[in-house]
Motif scaffolding. Structure first.
Motif, short mmCIF file in Angstrom:
data_model
loop_
_atom_site.label_atom_id
_atom_site.label_comp_id
_atom_site.label_asym_id
_atom_site.label_seq_id
_atom_site.Cartn_x
_atom_site.Cartn_y
_atom_site.Cartn_z
N GLN A 218 17.47 -38.54 -33.77
CA GLN A 218 16.24 -37.90 -34.26
C GLN A 218 15.12 -38.91 -33.74
O GLN A 218 15.18 -40.18 -33.68
CB GLN A 218 16.14 -37.83 -35.73
N PRO A 220 11.80 -41.02 -34.62
CA PRO A 220 11.34 -41.81 -35.69
C PRO A 220 10.21 -41.02 -36.32
O PRO A 220 9.39 -40.17 -35.50
CB PRO A 220 10.73 -43.04 -35.40
N GLU A 221 10.03 -40.50 -37.57
CA GLU A 221 9.10 -39.61 -38.10
C GLU A 221 7.63 -40.02 -37.74
O GLU A 221 6.88 -39.25 -37.33
CB GLU A 221 8.99 -39.52 -39.63
N ARG A 224 7.40 -38.22 -34.44
CA ARG A 224 7.64 -36.65 -34.47
C ARG A 224 6.28 -35.94 -35.18
O ARG A 224 5.90 -35.02 -34.77
CB ARG A 224 8.81 -36.50 -34.88
N LEU A 225 5.41 -36.94 -35.94
CA LEU A 225 4.46 -36.38 -36.62
C LEU A 225 3.15 -36.15 -35.52
O LEU A 225 2.47 -35.40 -35.82
CB LEU A 225 3.97 -37.12 -37.89
N TYR A 299 10.40 -29.80 -34.33
CA TYR A 299 9.19 -30.73 -34.76
C TYR A 299 8.02 -30.20 -34.67
O TYR A 299 7.07 -30.32 -35.65
CB TYR A 299 9.40 -31.83 -33.84
N THR A 326 19.18 -30.94 -38.09
CA THR A 326 18.46 -31.99 -38.98
C THR A 326 16.82 -31.80 -38.54
O THR A 326 16.15 -32.06 -39.65
CB THR A 326 18.79 -33.48 -38.53
N ALA A 327 16.60 -31.52 -37.53
CA ALA A 327 15.13 -31.28 -37.27
C ALA A 327 14.52 -30.18 -37.98
O ALA A 327 13.30 -30.04 -38.42
CB ALA A 327 14.96 -31.18 -35.65
N TRP A 330 14.06 -30.79 -41.46
CA TRP A 330 12.75 -31.65 -41.73
C TRP A 330 11.41 -30.93 -41.51
O TRP A 330 10.48 -30.80 -42.28
CB TRP A 330 12.70 -32.61 -40.56
N CYS A 333 10.80 -28.74 -44.57
CA CYS A 333 10.18 -29.58 -45.65
C CYS A 333 8.46 -29.72 -45.52
O CYS A 333 7.84 -29.60 -46.23
CB CYS A 333 10.69 -30.84 -45.66
N LYS A 334 8.31 -29.45 -44.22
CA LYS A 334 6.73 -29.75 -43.53
C LYS A 334 6.11 -28.50 -44.30
O LYS A 334 4.73 -28.55 -44.56
CB LYS A 334 6.61 -29.91 -42.28
#
Ligand code: B12
Ligand code: SF4
Ligand code: SF4
Length: 337
Positions: A218, A220-221, A224-225, A299, A326-327, A330, A333-334
């Motif tokens: 993945q 790192p957050e 990816r933001l 993402y 997993t992506a 995530w 959740c966004k």
């Protein structure tokens, strides 16, 4: 000794926009050693593996005398690909094959002119520091954005490099004058602070690295933001550059956007294996595997909080690829913070 005038004509006739010649002298080790020691190569271990060759082309072609640097402009603004989340260099046919084919045609013709000539050519993947050779050949300079900047085309260029074991009659006079001056726009605009001064790029933080080379895990957050309509490569530090304000349209159809550049992130996240096989081979996107491309697009859907992506994201939560699953979790959740 080879005359450069016919070589310049030949380079143009096979399709290159610029050509220059540099003496095959060793490159001082500081640039690459400091970059590697600082960890800026991230996990691109291949960057550290053949350093001796990168610094001395005689190791690639014994008796090397000349390094020819070729430049192709690739900028286009076709309506169909205006909103594409794919970096410009990757929207058309894979540039490696375009530049390689041109260099092969050049090489064949030069060997006809000078039988027995030894050559070694590379586009991107060989252990060569291509921007250094382009600078030495007098075609431009490396800007604060880490990109090679030419006078006629700005930094929207790709490079190919050919080593010869013969001298030519006219060599470039080294890097063109630095035109960055006091400007810092690229440094201020890079969303992840990957530009660390003097044209150095910390690949660990660069979205180009994270979208293309980080293929196993993945992202790192914090990075990816920043996948804001960006899923393969990143053009931000070139887009903001004032030296790129007057780009030149690259006419050749090989640089025209392919069908994949007409798709948005939702379509790219939902690519089926069959669509992938239809759209991706023959483009530079093939470097990112099927799952990596979808991970990146997922993402970007999360970052955009695109409501119409909910159904697809829910489906991808059950995907066979752990990377994509997993992506997708995530990104969902966004959507529901
Ligand atoms: C590793 C790599 C990456 C890494 C690291 C980027 C980097 N800037 O180093 C990552 C994955 C992040 C990357 C991203 C991109 N890349 Co890339 N990448 C390479 C690769 C394989 C090696 C570069 C390298 O050696 N880096 C190590 C550092 C230490 O060396 P350097 O980049 O040459 O920089 C130093 C020297 O040039 C020195 N220097 C400056 N002037 C002079 C003059 C002289 C005389 C000397 C001795 C030294 C010197 O100072 C610099 C800083 O230390 C080259 C292909 C190749 N074989 O060269 C393509 C290449 C540089 N990439 C290219 C492209 C298109 C890109 C992207 C634009 C793609 C995209 N849209 O996402 C981005 C741009 C990111 C950026 N801001 O630079 C093109 C360059 C296009 C251009 N106009 O510059 C290349 C040349 C591929 C090609 N054949 O066309 N890339
Ligand atoms: S390519 Fe994008 S992430 Fe990389 S240095 Fe340029 S602006 Fe920053
Ligand atoms: S944005 Fe400014 S500092 Fe950055 S490369 Fe372009 S001219 Fe140089």
């Amino acid at each position: 000794m080879l005359p450069t005038a016919p070589l310049r004509d030949l380079a143009r006739s096979v399709g290159f926009d610029l050509v220059g010649f540099a003496r095959a002298e060793p490159i001082p080790p500081t640039f690459i050693m400091e970059w590697l020691e600082a960890g800026f190569a991230a996990d691109m271990d291949w960057m550290g593996e053949r350093v001796a060759e990168r610094l001395d082309v005689d190791r690639l072609l014994p008796g090397a005398r000349t390094v020819i640097s070729f430049v192709n402009n690739y900028w286009r603004d076709d309506e169909v690909s205006v909103g594409s989340p794919i970096a410009r260099y990757a929207r058309g046919r894979d540039y490696h094959s375009t530049l390689r084919d041109r260099m092969k045609a050049f090489r064949k013709a030069v060997i006809r002119m000078s039988p027995g000539l030894g050559t070694y050519g590379s586009v991107d993947s060989g252990p060569l520091m291509e921007k250094v050779w382009a600078a030495r050949a007098g075609l431009g300079y490396v800007g604060k954005n880490g990109c090679f900047i030419t006078e006629p085309y700005g930094s929207w260029v790709l490079l190919a490099t050919l080593i010869l074991d013969a001298e030519v009659d006219d060599y470039g006079t080294g890097p063109a004058a630095d035109r960055c001056g006091a400007c810092r726009r690229c440094l201020m605009s890079c969303p992840t602070g990957a530009l660390v001064g003097n044209g150095r790029v910390d690949a660990r933080a660069c979205l180009s690295y994270q979208t293309i080379e980080n293929r196993e895990q993945q992202v790192p957050e914090a990075f990816r933001l920043k996948f804001d309509n960006l899923i393969f490569g990143c053009d931000i530090c070139q887009q903001v550059c004032p030296l790129n304000r007057r780009p030149v349209f690259a006419e050749h159809p090989r640089f025209a956007p392919r069908a994949v550049a007409e798709l948005g992130t939702l379509e790219l996240a939902g690519l089926t294996p069959t669509q992938y096989e239809e759209l991706i081979p023959g483009t530079a996107l093939a470097r990112a595997r099927y799952d990596v491309l979808r991970r990146n697009a997922v993402y970007a859907l999360g970052v955009a909080r695109q409501a119409d992506s909910r159904y697809l994201l829910e489906k991808l939560c059950g995907d066979s690829s752990e990377l994509v699953r997993t992506a997708a979790q995530w990104a969902l959740c966004k959507l529901d913070p």
